[in-house]
Scaffold this active site. Sequence first.
Site, short mmCIF file in Angstrom:
data_model
loop_
_atom_site.label_atom_id
_atom_site.label_comp_id
_atom_site.label_asym_id
_atom_site.label_seq_id
_atom_site.Cartn_x
_atom_site.Cartn_y
_atom_site.Cartn_z
N MET A 1 0.00 46.55 38.30
CA MET A 1 -0.45 47.87 38.91
C MET A 1 -1.70 47.55 39.38
O MET A 1 -2.26 46.82 38.41
CB MET A 1 0.18 48.58 37.44
CG MET A 1 1.69 48.73 36.89
SD MET A 1 1.71 50.30 35.73
CE MET A 1 1.46 48.49 34.56
N LEU A 2 -1.83 47.63 40.53
CA LEU A 2 -2.93 48.02 41.64
C LEU A 2 -4.27 48.51 40.26
O LEU A 2 -4.03 49.58 40.11
CB LEU A 2 -2.89 49.18 42.66
CG LEU A 2 -2.05 48.06 43.39
CD1 LEU A 2 -1.80 48.86 44.96
CD2 LEU A 2 -2.38 46.83 44.73
N CYS A 83 6.40 51.35 46.60
CA CYS A 83 5.33 51.48 46.58
C CYS A 83 4.78 52.60 47.42
O CYS A 83 5.05 52.96 48.39
CB CYS A 83 4.06 50.67 46.93
SG CYS A 83 2.26 51.67 46.45
N LYS A 122 11.42 44.85 44.06
CA LYS A 122 10.79 45.97 42.77
C LYS A 122 11.13 47.95 43.92
O LYS A 122 10.75 47.22 45.11
CB LYS A 122 9.79 46.15 42.45
CG LYS A 122 9.90 47.28 41.41
CD LYS A 122 8.13 47.38 40.69
CE LYS A 122 7.89 48.89 39.61
NZ LYS A 122 7.55 49.35 40.22
N HIS A 154 12.68 51.57 39.98
CA HIS A 154 12.23 52.48 39.33
C HIS A 154 12.92 53.69 39.73
O HIS A 154 13.28 54.42 40.87
CB HIS A 154 10.60 52.67 39.87
CG HIS A 154 9.83 53.89 40.17
ND1 HIS A 154 8.76 54.52 40.08
CD2 HIS A 154 9.95 54.40 38.57
CE1 HIS A 154 8.01 54.96 39.46
NE2 HIS A 154 9.08 55.99 38.64
N ASN A 194 12.70 50.80 34.79
CA ASN A 194 11.94 50.83 35.04
C ASN A 194 11.66 52.70 35.52
O ASN A 194 12.83 53.05 36.05
CB ASN A 194 10.83 50.03 36.39
CG ASN A 194 9.45 50.65 36.27
OD1 ASN A 194 9.11 51.16 37.32
ND2 ASN A 194 9.08 50.86 35.14
N GLY A 195 10.84 52.99 34.67
CA GLY A 195 10.30 54.99 35.47
C GLY A 195 10.56 55.64 33.69
O GLY A 195 11.63 55.35 33.31
N GLY A 216 4.91 50.15 32.60
CA GLY A 216 4.18 50.76 33.28
C GLY A 216 3.51 50.74 32.93
O GLY A 216 2.31 50.21 31.66
N ARG A 217 2.80 52.70 32.99
CA ARG A 217 1.78 53.15 32.15
C ARG A 217 1.21 52.98 30.39
O ARG A 217 0.89 52.41 29.87
CB ARG A 217 2.26 54.65 32.61
CG ARG A 217 1.58 54.79 33.99
CD ARG A 217 2.01 56.00 34.71
NE ARG A 217 3.42 56.10 34.35
CZ ARG A 217 4.16 57.35 35.52
NH1 ARG A 217 3.08 58.46 35.98
NH2 ARG A 217 5.57 56.88 35.32
C1 LIG Z 1 -2.64 52.39 38.66
C2 LIG Z 1 -0.89 52.34 38.83
C3 LIG Z 1 -0.62 50.80 39.95
C4 LIG Z 1 0.57 51.18 40.15
N1 LIG Z 1 0.65 49.94 40.64
C5 LIG Z 1 1.78 49.55 41.44
C6 LIG Z 1 1.81 47.60 42.36
O1 LIG Z 1 1.21 47.53 42.19
N2 LIG Z 1 3.22 47.96 42.32
C7 LIG Z 1 4.30 48.34 41.96
O2 LIG Z 1 5.32 47.81 42.23
N3 LIG Z 1 4.75 49.16 40.73
C8 LIG Z 1 2.54 50.26 41.17
N4 LIG Z 1 2.76 51.27 39.75
C9 LIG Z 1 4.31 51.85 39.94
C10 LIG Z 1 4.47 50.87 38.10
O3 LIG Z 1 5.25 50.07 38.46
C11 LIG Z 1 5.66 52.03 37.87
O4 LIG Z 1 7.40 51.68 38.62
C12 LIG Z 1 5.72 53.53 37.47
O5 LIG Z 1 4.84 53.62 37.10
C13 LIG Z 1 6.89 53.68 36.54
O6 LIG Z 1 7.27 53.06 35.22
P1 LIG Z 1 6.11 53.87 34.32
O7 LIG Z 1 7.26 55.09 33.80
O8 LIG Z 1 6.69 53.09 33.47
O9 LIG Z 1 4.62 54.01 34.20
C14 LIG Z 1 2.09 51.52 39.87
C15 LIG Z 1 1.87 52.70 38.62
C16 LIG Z 1 0.55 53.00 38.30
C17 LIG Z 1 0.06 54.30 37.38
#
Ligand SMILES: Cc1cc2nc3c(=O)[nH]c(=O)nc-3n(C[C@H](O)[C@H](O)[C@H](O)COP(=O)(O)O)c2cc1C
Length: 327
Positions: A1-2, A83, A122, A154, A194-195, A216-217
């Site tokens: 995650m960025l 993304c 992804k 996702h 995911n999600g 993720g979060r």
């Molecule tokens: C701050 C932030 C940065 C993210 N950066 C990326 C990333 O670089 N690459 C990616 O595939 N997903 C990125 N995501 C998305 C997450 O990997 C994930 O797909 C998304 O948050 C849904 O999953 P969650 O509900 O478990 O958070 C990012 C999410 C957040 C909150």
Amino acid sequence: MLDWTDRHCRFFLRQLSRHCLLYTEMVTGAAILRGDPDWLLRFSPAEHPVALQLGGSDPQALATAARIGAGYGYDEINLNVGCPSDRVRSGRFGACLMAEPELVAECVAAMIASADLPVTVKTRIGIDSQDTYEFLQQLLEHVTAAGCGTVIIHARKAILGGLSPKENRTIPPLQYTTVYRVKQDFPELEVILNGGVTELSAAATHLEAVDGVMLGRAAYHNPYILTGVDARFFGATRQPPSRATVIHRMLPYIETELNAGTALKHITRHMLGLYHGVPGARAWRRHLSQHATASNAGVEVIEAALDAVHSLTAPVNPEPATRVGHG
Ligand SMILES: Cc1cc2nc3c(=O)[nH]c(=O)nc-3n(C[C@H](O)[C@H](O)[C@H](O)COP(=O)(O)O)c2cc1C
């Protein structure tokens, strides 16, 4: 995650689970080729297993970046096709690539040929009005034919015009059944859902239908949840570490990093959620937020934050141990 899963974050998360697979932030192939690869790619051997996520759509650039990543010792190379940010779209990568399955397949094939590692993808379940199951299926047919054996999906579509990246993680509805259907239709493909997964019990339910779950979060905001992963999903028998143990395990790493010029706040910012949902959470966050930003801040800040938590949570009149369980 960025901006989140940098090497300090991953080192910290690894103290919580030995077995979960960790992912880097997305790094573009171009950044690796034109920038400082060492700055972008170096990581601690303690982070394994760890996957490098690449962004881009130039097969040759991605192939070279994957080979360089393999040289750094990553365990997997992942291509971001999910993304939704504008910045990413203008560079023609991320979720908009779902509409170009041949190009994604070309990228995957070039990366596989170049790096002797599993290459995974992804993605989302759709983009904008291209949100039929057949649209997703077409992408998956292309990437599997190119040699991709694992996809992380996702379970919501991305809206590329009009929603911010943040809104794109909450507004389009989650559709887990679409991901379950992928597993049914592509039984040979390892399918990771995911999600919106915030509890390990929910992950366990999804695992009845898919091969893996990506957090993720929840893993970032409530990292202690990861301490349940090894016993529940990997058969580990060791007791999970306490929060204080996790913190103590971080200290030698932090000392080394401080000596190398890293500022304390760059590490502690990832640790703020450690006490999420338990007494002491606020004291922990507050102490770190207030004191870890000082230019000369050292590990004593963390020790003091831990003391602040424990002074709040230590029982005033502990029961004698012999009485536990009686009555
Ligand atoms: C701050 C932030 C940065 C993210 N950066 C990326 C990333 O670089 N690459 C990616 O595939 N997903 C990125 N995501 C998305 C997450 O990997 C994930 O797909 C998304 O948050 C849904 O999953 P969650 O509900 O478990 O958070 C990012 C999410 C957040 C909150």
